[in-house]
Design an enzyme around this catalytic site. Structure first.
Site, short mmCIF file in Angstrom:
data_model
loop_
_atom_site.label_atom_id
_atom_site.label_comp_id
_atom_site.label_asym_id
_atom_site.label_seq_id
_atom_site.Cartn_x
_atom_site.Cartn_y
_atom_site.Cartn_z
N GLN A 78 -2.02 63.00 56.80
CA GLN A 78 -2.26 61.59 56.46
C GLN A 78 -2.97 61.49 55.12
O GLN A 78 -4.20 61.56 55.04
CB GLN A 78 -3.08 60.89 57.56
N PHE A 79 -2.18 61.30 54.06
CA PHE A 79 -2.75 61.24 52.72
C PHE A 79 -3.67 60.04 52.53
O PHE A 79 -4.53 60.05 51.66
CB PHE A 79 -1.65 61.24 51.65
N THR A 80 -3.53 59.01 53.36
CA THR A 80 -4.35 57.81 53.20
C THR A 80 -5.83 58.04 53.51
O THR A 80 -6.65 57.18 53.23
CB THR A 80 -3.82 56.65 54.06
#
Length: 149
Positions: A78-80
């Site tokens: 999850q890059f967020t």
């Protein structure tokens, strides 16, 4: 690297409307990789995740790890987790690693985690995933390999 760890009773993860992976009692771990991360960040987070004592013992105290309860882990990239909203309302993802670096470190993380703890399922890197879960508690813990929090 950052991890957001949730204690769960169940997780179902779908990609394109099809069930991709699932777990029962254990941990749902969202993993973010930054530009500054390398393989040295992996061991720290794996040790923390598998050792977190956030499951109840016979006295109803949070004293047991996912290993102690013979639970499972769902690991999802999850890059967020590196989204920065200190200025304005639209997140900036400049701290997130590019796709190639993030994927390489994510795959290395998965391999090392499975060596330490065999009951691991994953999401699909860079896919649009739908995750259904039954949160237990809720209990949510933030981890950061740079120890920013």
């Amino acid at each position: 690297m950052r991890a957001l760890v949730q204690r769960v009773k169940k997780v179902d993860l779908s990609v394109d409307g099809e069930l991709y992976s699932k777990i029962n009692q254990g941990l749902l771990v969202f993993l973010g990789v930054s530009n500054e991360d390398d393989t040295s960040d992996i061991d720290y987070l794996i040790r923390k995740i598998t050792g977190l004592r956030i499951f109840s013992d016979e006295d109803d105290k949070m004293n047991l790890s996912v290993k102690d309860i013979d639970g499972e882990i769902m690991l999802v990239s999850q890059f967020t987790l590196y989204g920065d909203v200190r200025k304005g309302f639209r997140p900036s993802f400049t701290q997130s690693a590019n796709g190639e670096k993030a994927n390489d470190l994510y795959l290395e993380f998965v391999e090392r985690l499975k060596n330490e703890f065999p009951k691991v399922q994953t999401g699909k890197f860079a896919a649009d995933m739908q995750i259904s879960l039954i949160n237990d508690g809720p209990v949510t813990i933030q981890l950061d390999s740079k120890k920013e929090y």
